[in-house]
Design an enzyme around this catalytic site. Structure first.
Site, PDB file in Angstrom:
ATOM      1  N   HIS A  93       1.014  -1.220  -0.014  1.00  0.00           N
ATOM      2  CA  HIS A  93       0.118  -0.164  -0.265  1.00  0.00           C
ATOM      3  C   HIS A  93       1.151   1.101  -0.124  1.00  0.00           C
ATOM      4  O   HIS A  93       0.516   2.252  -0.057  1.00  0.00           O
ATOM      5  CB  HIS A  93      -1.029   0.007   0.695  1.00  0.00           C
ATOM      6  CG  HIS A  93      -0.930   0.278   2.569  1.00  0.00           C
ATOM      7  ND1 HIS A  93      -0.278  -0.612   3.995  1.00  0.00           N
ATOM      8  CD2 HIS A  93      -0.660   1.226   3.283  1.00  0.00           C
ATOM      9  CE1 HIS A  93      -0.079  -0.239   4.715  1.00  0.00           C
ATOM     10  NE2 HIS A  93       0.058   0.918   4.472  1.00  0.00           N
ATOM     11  N   ASP A 229       1.157  -7.713   2.397  1.00  0.00           N
ATOM     12  CA  ASP A 229       1.424  -6.000   2.082  1.00  0.00           C
ATOM     13  C   ASP A 229       2.800  -5.891   1.742  1.00  0.00           C
ATOM     14  O   ASP A 229       3.418  -4.874   3.005  1.00  0.00           O
ATOM     15  CB  ASP A 229       0.592  -5.676   3.414  1.00  0.00           C
ATOM     16  CG  ASP A 229       0.167  -3.991   2.658  1.00  0.00           C
ATOM     17  OD1 ASP A 229       0.840  -3.645   1.572  1.00  0.00           O
ATOM     18  OD2 ASP A 229      -0.469  -3.100   3.594  1.00  0.00           O
ATOM     19  N   SER A 659       4.063   1.887   8.648  1.00  0.00           N
ATOM     20  CA  SER A 659       3.916   0.743   7.018  1.00  0.00           C
ATOM     21  C   SER A 659       4.596   1.077   6.395  1.00  0.00           C
ATOM     22  O   SER A 659       5.595   2.330   6.075  1.00  0.00           O
ATOM     23  CB  SER A 659       3.268   1.914   6.819  1.00  0.00           C
ATOM     24  OG  SER A 659       2.074   1.350   6.932  1.00  0.00           O
TER      25      SER A 659
HETATM   26  N1  ARG Z   1      -4.650   0.122   7.472  1.00  0.00           N
HETATM   27  C1  ARG Z   1      -3.567   0.429   6.866  1.00  0.00           C
HETATM   28  C2  ARG Z   1      -2.397   2.064   6.902  1.00  0.00           C
HETATM   29  O1  ARG Z   1      -3.546   2.632   8.148  1.00  0.00           O
HETATM   30  C3  ARG Z   1      -4.032   0.927   5.342  1.00  0.00           C
HETATM   31  C4  ARG Z   1      -3.363  -0.125   4.632  1.00  0.00           C
HETATM   32  C5  ARG Z   1      -3.969  -0.429   3.150  1.00  0.00           C
HETATM   33  N2  ARG Z   1      -5.419  -1.243   3.042  1.00  0.00           N
HETATM   34  C6  ARG Z   1      -7.233  -1.178   2.939  1.00  0.00           C
HETATM   35  N3  ARG Z   1      -7.490  -2.114   2.925  1.00  0.00           N
HETATM   36  N4  ARG Z   1      -6.552   0.567   2.514  1.00  0.00           N
HETATM   37  O2  ARG Z   1      -2.257   2.913   6.253  1.00  0.00           O
HETATM   38  N1  ASP Z   2      -1.063   1.125   8.047  1.00  0.00           N
HETATM   39  C1  ASP Z   2      -0.205   2.025   8.941  1.00  0.00           C
HETATM   40  C2  ASP Z   2       0.584   3.121   7.648  1.00  0.00           C
HETATM   41  O1  ASP Z   2       0.409   3.350   6.571  1.00  0.00           O
HETATM   42  C3  ASP Z   2       0.555   1.625  10.047  1.00  0.00           C
HETATM   43  C4  ASP Z   2      -0.820   1.968  11.117  1.00  0.00           C
HETATM   44  O2  ASP Z   2      -1.600   2.898  11.357  1.00  0.00           O
HETATM   45  O3  ASP Z   2      -0.396   0.974  11.775  1.00  0.00           O
HETATM   46  O4  ASP Z   2       1.900   3.143   8.429  1.00  0.00           O
END
Ligand code: ARG
Ligand code: ASP
Length: 724
Positions: A93, A229, A659
């Site tokens: 991502h 990911d 991330s």
């Molecule tokens: N929760 C993850 C973080 O905040 C993002 C993951 C991306 N995937 C998604 N289905 N939006 O960045």
């Molecule tokens: N998914 C998040 C990021 O993109 C990581 C988190 O918030 O734990 O940094």
């Protein structure tokens, strides 16, 4: 902060078992994201938790630490160097936007993945950068000397800004590198980071969405999780291994420090360390500000986005075209929406507001007549008064942003401002037409991903919310337009979407092709412009200046409050809130036992991925080749006893920006790549609860398996250093 103070001090004393009757676990969960240059202060604790290497391998003043193998990837993610030839690993991502730029219908990397077969096939990504932090130094004395706590506002800001410029210049002249100075602990400390930013970055590997975003929004922010990911890039350097613009003659960056990869796995309780760039946390704020998050901004955003996402989802099932237009926007909107729901719930379950209030009581008792720091006694009362005065405004503006401006057409009204500007230039008709066309062409992305029938339904549902919740505060135009349509929002929507020029690029172009200088009135009367402009004026004139003043005052008070909290508990080592600078968080591999009936193990496997396979679903459809590998149990060197691990959880304190961060074992070897947190623990940006807060990582063995067996790119593994 009360709750965090309490948790960590109790944890180190081991009293928590008695007081809270927690299950016994081997190692402790550790709250905190530490500045690498201060790790010496934690060497004992880290060793007690299992770290087997001296902390100066992680960071040292000689410049040979593992910080040189961690990068800020793009503007908001982390990446790690995993070979001497500048190969970097980050999340899928995090690479998504870059891949969108080089992906076409013929070369659809989202559907098929991309793995370069050799270096010549690596794809340059324009605009992508990675930044190393070579060294850090505490420059608090240089920045703050002679400035006492009563100097505030613009006077203080100006002195500090001047010093920052001068001192950063000094550092960068001395080191021939970039220097950036940022405030820590609410401006009670300042640190300089000496950085190096590389600008020729190339795409090396990217699994298809069926692996890299498997489970999509449904599994987002959740444990158990089954997403591979990850993605891979390579840093290229110019002469002398230094940063350079893209050139075909650039060579792979030669890395003196890179992570060794440990492929023997881990077990529950094993030490873990996350090295990366967390973006924002607010662990030390007062109950008054936390209430703004918990009862105002989070709930309003959730309510508005629930409505919007319902409409989007409905329309996305109607046509593939609509699906493609909205899938990426949906991911962005839903990401915050889901996180905030976890946050509200986590704050609730933890009684976070009550904990803060209890802390504030004891703080006040201590601070009341404190000779050592007389300012401390008034901080909370002032904060409370400021917050109470600002809350109605924060509420109003959150509805403005999430409800009214949450309608795409209304937000797009901003684009008309540019077009109206063109009329003010007094250009001859033909030049005006060209200029307008350029402006319209610059909106290409918006129209490529916009469906006005979908947006019209969003208009209806969000306006109902806006009118119900902000009845007394509506911008004048909203009142009059609503009345003009006999208080019928559906009829109003019909009118807006039938008549606004902004509804399609075609309408705009048609308008521009025959436009005369006298036609600006058509834009000024456009309903989308009127909807946008009336809110914008109210915000600019009344709301934003008042909010700015509020945040400036709170910033001042928070600086004093932070300082006082540190004075109150002198024996505690505080960590600074996240500010997108390099940090280390340590903890251990740990499953999740939230409040429900289920308990979750610390690891997921490919078998579980296959069990979730659904060929009718966009997000749960497992690629054919991956299924074949699974059924043949063709896991190469990476599986163990016929099991292929996919993801794991640990108790590291992470945040957005982490991330892509390397997850290391007790020897500082790479065992995974961090990418998310569990729903139950997303409140860790305000309060870290060791029982519920878990970071989620891709197992490095799954990454290697996908690279080698699925992507056929074993040549990349040859340049890595694998250890057992
Ligand atoms: N929760 C993850 C973080 O905040 C993002 C993951 C991306 N995937 C998604 N289905 N939006 O960045
Ligand atoms: N998914 C998040 C990021 O993109 C990581 C988190 O918030 O734990 O940094």
């Amino acid at each position: 902060m009360f709750s965090t103070t309490k948790y960590s001090s109790l944890l180190t004393k081991g009293l928590i078992f008695i007081l809270f009757n927690f299950p016994v676990f081997q190692a402790f969960s550790r709250e905190g994201m530490w500045i690498p240059a201060t790790l010496k202060n934690h060497a004992k604790d880290m060793k007690a938790d299992g770290l087997q290497i001296p902390v100066d391998i992680l960071y040292n003043e000689k410049g040979t630490g593992l910080n040189n193998a961690v990068v800020l990837f793009g503007r908001g993610c982390t990446g790690e160097v995993i070979s001497p030839l500048g190969l970097i690993l980050t999340n899928h991502h995090c690479g998504y936007g870059s891949v969108q730029g080089v992906s076409t219908t013929e070369k659809d990397y989202f559907a098929n993945g991309f793995f370069a077969k050799n270096r010549a096939e690596e794809i340059p990504i324009a605009g992508l950068t990675v930044t190393f932090v070579r060294r850090m130094e505490n420059v608090t004395d240089k920045i703050l000397s002679g400035i006492n706590d009563t100097i505030r506002g613009a006077e203080r800001d100006n002195i500090i800004a001047d010093r920052i410029t001068a001192i950063a210049k000094e550092f960068s002249e001395r080191t021939h590198l970039d220097a950036s100075i940022k405030p820590y602990f609410e401006g009670n400390q300042y640190w300089v980071a000496i950085t190096e930013t590389y600008r020729d970055i190339r795409l090396v590997g990217f699994p298809p969405n069926g692996i890299g975003s498997f489970g999509g929004d449904v599994e987002n922010w959740m444990w158990p999780r089954h997403t591979g990911d990850f993605s891979m890039f390579r840093i290229y350097a110019g002469a002398n291994n230094k940063p350079a613009e893209y050139s075909s003659g650039n060579q792979p960056y030669h890395a003196d420090q890179y992570f060794k990869i440990n492929t023997s796995g881990y077990k529950e309780g094993d030490f873990t360390l996350v090295y990366g760039f967390p973006g924002t946390t607010e662990e030390y704020i007062s109950s008054y500000e936390l209430k703004e998050v918990y009862s105002i901004t989070d709930p309003i955003s959730i309510a508005a986005r629930t409505r919007k996402l319902d409409v989007w989802s409905k329309h996305m099932t109607l046509s593939r075209d609509n699906f493609l237009k909205y899938t990426s926007k949906r991911a962005g909107v839903a990401n915050g929406w889901k996180k905030w729901q976890g946050e509200v719930r986590g704050l609730e379950v933890n009684k976070a507001i009550e904990k803060k209030q209890a802390f504030e009581k004891s703080f006040q008792k201590w601070a009341g007549n404190l000779k050592e720091y007389p300012l401390a006694g008034n901080i909370l009362a002032e904060m409370r008064a400021e917050a109470e005065a600002a809350d109605p405004l924060i509420t109003e503006d959150q509805y403005n942003k999430e409800a009214a401006l949450g309608i795409e057409l209304v937000a797009q009204g901003a684009a008309m401002e540019k077009m109206i500007g063109c009329f003010r230039l007094n250009l001859p008709d033909s030049t005006l037409r060209d200029t307008l066309n350029k402006v319209i062409n610059s909106m290409g992305w918006f129209y490529k991903n916009y469906d006005h029938a979908t947006d019209k339904d969003v208009f209806i549902t969000l306006m109902v919310l806006y009118f119900t919740k902000c009845a007394a505060k509506l911008p004048e135009y909203y009142e009059s337009a609503y009345k003009a349509h006999n208080m019928d929002i559906i009829a109003w929507a019909e009118d807006v979407y039938t008549n606004s020029l902004l509804v399609s690029a075609d309408r705009l172009k048609k308008f521009a092709s025959t436009v005369h200088t006298s036609d600006s009135i058509k834009l000024l009367n456009d309903p989308a412009w009127l909807l946008y402009n009336s809110i914008n004026s109210v915000r600019k004139q009344r709301i934003l200046p008042a909010l700015k003043e509020y945040y400036t005052k709170m910033h001042y008070l928070n600086r004093l409050y932070m300082k006082a909290q540190m004075m109150k508990n002198k024996s505690k080592i505080f960590y600074p809130d996240a500010n997108l600078t390099l940090r280390v968080a340590y903890g251990n591999v740990k499953g999740l036992d939230p409040d429900g009936p289920a308990k979750y193990s610390f690891q997921t496997t490919l078998g579980e991925v296959i069990a979730l396979d659904d060929s009718t679903s966009d997000i749960f459809k497992v690629p054919k080749k991956l299924k074949e590998l699974y059924y043949k149990k063709d896991f190469g060197r990476w599986g163990k006893n016929g099991v292929m691990p996919v993801a794991f959880t640990a108790s590291n304190h992470t945040s957005g920006g982490n991330s892509g961060s390397p997850v290391l074992n007790a020897k500082g070897e790479l065992i995974g790549t961090n990418f998310d947190r569990a729903f139950e623990g997303t409140m860790s940006d305000y309060l870290f609860d060791p029982k519920r807060c878990r970071n989620i990582s891709v197992d490095i063995r799954y990454t290697l398996f996908i690279i080698e067996k699925f992507g056929g790119a074993g040549w990349l593994i040859d340049e890595m250093k694998l250890v057992k």
